[in-house]
Design an enzyme around this catalytic site. Structure first.
Site, mmCIF file in Angstrom:
data_model
loop_
_atom_site.group_PDB
_atom_site.id
_atom_site.type_symbol
_atom_site.label_atom_id
_atom_site.label_comp_id
_atom_site.label_asym_id
_atom_site.label_seq_id
_atom_site.Cartn_x
_atom_site.Cartn_y
_atom_site.Cartn_z
ATOM 1 C CD GLU A 281 -4.740 4.014 -2.420
ATOM 2 O OE1 GLU A 281 -5.543 4.855 -1.989
ATOM 3 O OE2 GLU A 281 -3.569 4.280 -2.715
ATOM 4 C CE LYS B 127 -1.419 7.232 -3.414
ATOM 5 N NZ LYS B 127 -1.937 6.353 -2.363
ATOM 6 C CG ASP C 87 -1.586 1.325 1.496
ATOM 7 O OD1 ASP C 87 -1.600 2.160 0.577
ATOM 8 O OD2 ASP C 87 -2.122 1.521 2.613
ATOM 9 C CG ASP D 228 -9.147 4.917 0.622
ATOM 10 O OD1 ASP D 228 -8.620 5.576 1.528
ATOM 11 O OD2 ASP D 228 -8.503 4.168 -0.143
#
Ligand code: AMP
Length: 665
Positions: free
Chosen positions: A171, A70, A8, A193
């Site tokens: 994800e 990211k 992850d 999420d």
């Protein structure tokens, strides 16, 4: 063949895991934590630090410590929003409009992929240490709402880290896999999420090990960091009003403010109020200035209303796209640290009436899902099937700048879709295929993923030539586009990597540089490790010598003590020498000498337990020890080098040992 892991790769933290004995597990980092901060930094000595080590230098070395990477990965400069680029380090656009991060210490600019690759490498190293085996591939998760470029850039990072990507997994899908693992009931699930930097919502149908993703939506520039920024702005504005100083212009102050804001935010998830204290934040003519502010949920919630609004729309769109009603949803799974914020939880409840599922750990659930997927690929886990979808519509630009969609969003993948196009002018000998991704009718408003030209079309009136354009999306959501002239059979195809921040040449050069650096780093590290081990051994030896003089007096174990002293001196002589072999040899001699001394301690202890032997020992300890039979049997000095030494001094045979007659007094 090496092992496969699940990763992850989070904006804030990253997690790695593996299937062990048929179950997905999280692997602890070398620092002993289950999550690794997704932070990379450089020290003054240009050494790279990753994870917790990098996190520790955030405040003191803000210009050379990079987080939230990211958010930049696979993005063009003009796609970033204000909050993403207000970081204490330098981010800029290069001449192609790609994002670059600058480190003053190394004097270099880096593509975000390059820095992210070092995070992946660290996770892989930790996994290899745990497994005692090499890892050569991984399943890596990305936000479901990542576009092609962002996915490709993530894949590039893994390649730079020296591993193969077996699957790019969304994800929320990973979270659903973890949630539905070993559940046999049939459920409609909404995964909400909200992590540190991105927001995703996905709707899935899970029944008997089959995971069907129905719809997904999100915002790749929205996450916990935006909530932190709101608090930072609130404090900074108050401070500015009071002292006319903008703390956001001071990198160190900004970093301290950001950390304090995040801490306060997290505290408010459990408490109603908290205090934000930042002593000595800056100075003015009157001396040092401090921050001391009361902060409570009410203020926090009032600051973040627009962020809550931004969360609403993607949920609504995803529910509509799935064709379900909110009341059809059986379970809500909350993923990502920011779903601990009470107002976020409240918001979710207003959208879907059920209480969210509490059985999954929001920090690890995505990694566990990635591990499950890796288990499906390796064959360790069976009877699970994942049917994912593409998050955004894919198409091409047609004449007049319009977007022609070939694959609409939420289409199950893998998928192949094609359509026939023609020329817009008579005798047009080539066509340009401009691939775009997004939901806007005007092509220019959607993300350009790259373009290519198909030439050699035979002269013909407008609208006659037939060019078949096909879009192929693999299970990773990665796209290949081809165009074929039906008359000539001429074909041109391209794998989309256009939005990635690095071209192939750059990737190859970074890989070779990294390889070169890796062996250099390994050498450097082994020199440091060798020195540290030598110093530790010297410290141990010196302590043992002190013990020996207390225990035996200055002459009680003279030979062994002397041997240790000489060996210490040797190690010290070679400590700063460049020859690693000499140092190693001297260290092993010291180990042997110490072993001899330790044997002496052991022998005396044995004698102490036998009073008669004790008297004998008082007179001839050295002799006894050297020539007693049980000493010789496993004497560490009984190697070639030392037997030579012994033989020189005492002759070749123990039988003609001059001490021999005196053995019994
Ligand atoms: P993730 O990307 O899932 O690791 O989530 C990281 C984000 O969650 C960061 O922005 C954290 O500040 C935030 N976070 C972690 N714990 C809490 C908490 N207790 N309350 C609010 N936000 C949190």
């Amino acid at each position: 063949m090496g092992q496969i892991v699940g990763i992850d790769l989070g904006t804030t933290n990253s997690v790695v895991g593996v299937v062990e004995a048929g179950r997905p597990i999280v692997i602890a980092s070398s620092e002993g934590t289950r999550t690794t901060p997704s932070i990379v930094g450089f020290t003054k000595d240009k050494e790279i630090v990753i994870g917790d080590q990098a996190r520790r230098q955030l405040v003191l070395n803000p210009k050379n410590t990079f987080y939230n990477l990211k958010r930049f990965i696979g993005c063009d400069w003009d796609e970033l929003d204000e909050s993403s680029i207000s970081v204490p380090y330098n981010v800029k656009a290069n001449e192609k409009g790609n994002v670059r991060v600058l480190s003053p210490f190394t004097g270099r600019e880096y593509a975000p992929e390059e820095l992210v690759s070092s995070i992946i490498r660290k996770l892989i190293n930790d996994a290899e240490t745990y497994l005692g085996d090499t890892v050569d591939s991984a399943v890596i998760t990305v936000p479901a709402y990542f576009n092609e470029s962002q996915r490709q850039a993530t894949k590039d990072s893994a390649i730079l880290a020296g591993i193969k990507v077996d699957r790019i997994l969304n994800e929320p899908t990973a979270a659903a896999l973890a949630y539905g693992f070993e559940k046999s009931s049939s459920n409609k699930v909404l995964v909400f999420d909200l992590g540190g930097g991105t927001f995703d919502v996905s709707l899935l149908k899970i029944s008997n090990g089959v995971f069907d993703v129905k719809a997904t939506c999100g915002d790749t520039q929205l996450g916990g960091n935006n909530f932190d920024s709101k608090i930072v702005d609130w404090i900074a504005e108050k401070f500015k009003k009071k002292y006319n100083i903008d703390l956001r212009r001071d990198r160190q102050a900004l970093q301290r403010l950001t950390e304090a804001a995040e801490k306060a935010k997290c505290e408010l998830s459990g408490l109603q109020k908290t205090k934000i204290s930042l002593p000595f934040i800056t100075t003015n003519n009157d001396g040092p200035l401090h921050i001391e502010e009361d902060f409570d949920r009410k203020i926090f919630e009032s600051l973040c209303q627009d962020l809550l609004d931004r969360l609403l729309e993607p949920v609504q769109i995803a529910i509509d796209d799935s064709g379900w009603q909110a009341q059809d949803i059986d379970e809500v799974v909350l993923v990502g640290g920011s779903t601990r914020i009470p107002m976020v939880q409240q918001l979710v409840k207003t959208l879907v009436p059920n209480d969210p599922c509490q059985s999954v750990n929001p920090d690890e659930v995505v990694a566990i899902g990635a591990v499950i997927q890796s288990g499906i690929i390796s064959g360790d886990l069976r009877d699970l099937l994942l049917n994912d979808i593409t998050p955004l519509s894919l198409g091409l630009e047609t004449i007049g700048g319009l977007m022609k969609v070939l694959i609409p969003r939420n289409t199950p993948i893998p998928v192949r879709q094609s359509d026939v196009f023609s020329t817009s002018e008579s005798n047009q000998s080539s066509v340009v295929v401009q691939v775009r991704q997004g939901e806007r009718p005007l092509a220019s408003e959607n993300k350009s993923l790259g373009k290519f030209r198909l030439s050699g079309i035979p002269p013909a009136p407008r609208g006659i030539p037939q060019v078949q354009v096909a879009f192929d999306i693999d299970a990773n959501g990665l796209l290949e586009v081809s165009a074929t002239d039906r008359t000539t059979g001429r074909k041109q195809s391209v794998t989309i990597s256009g939005g990635s921040n690095l071209n192939e040449e750059e990737i190859n050069s970074i890989i070779s540089e990294a390889k070169l650096k890796a062996s250099e780093d390994r050498k450097k590290r082994s020199v440091i490790d060798r020195k540290n081990n030598a110093l530790t051994l010297i410290a141990q030896a010196e302590k043992r010598l002190r013990d020996a003089s207390l225990e035996f007096g200055p002459y009680g174990a003279e030979r062994q003590q002397r041997a240790v002293e000489i060996a210490i001196q040797d190690v010290e002589d070679f400590l700063d020498d460049d020859d690693p072999q000499e140092l190693e040899l001297s260290v092993s001699s010291l180990q042997e000498a110490l072993f001899g001394l330790n044997r002496k301690f052991a022998a005396v202890k044995k004698v102490d337990n036998n009073p008669l032997q004790g008297i004998k020992n008082t007179f001839g300890s050295l002799k006894d020890e050297l020539f007693s039979d049980d000493y010789w049997d496993d004497d560490p000095w009984d190697n070639e080098m030392n037997s030579n030494y012994r033989n020189k001094r005492y002759g070749n045979s123990r039988d003609d040992d001059p001490w021999d007659n005196d053995y019994f007094l």
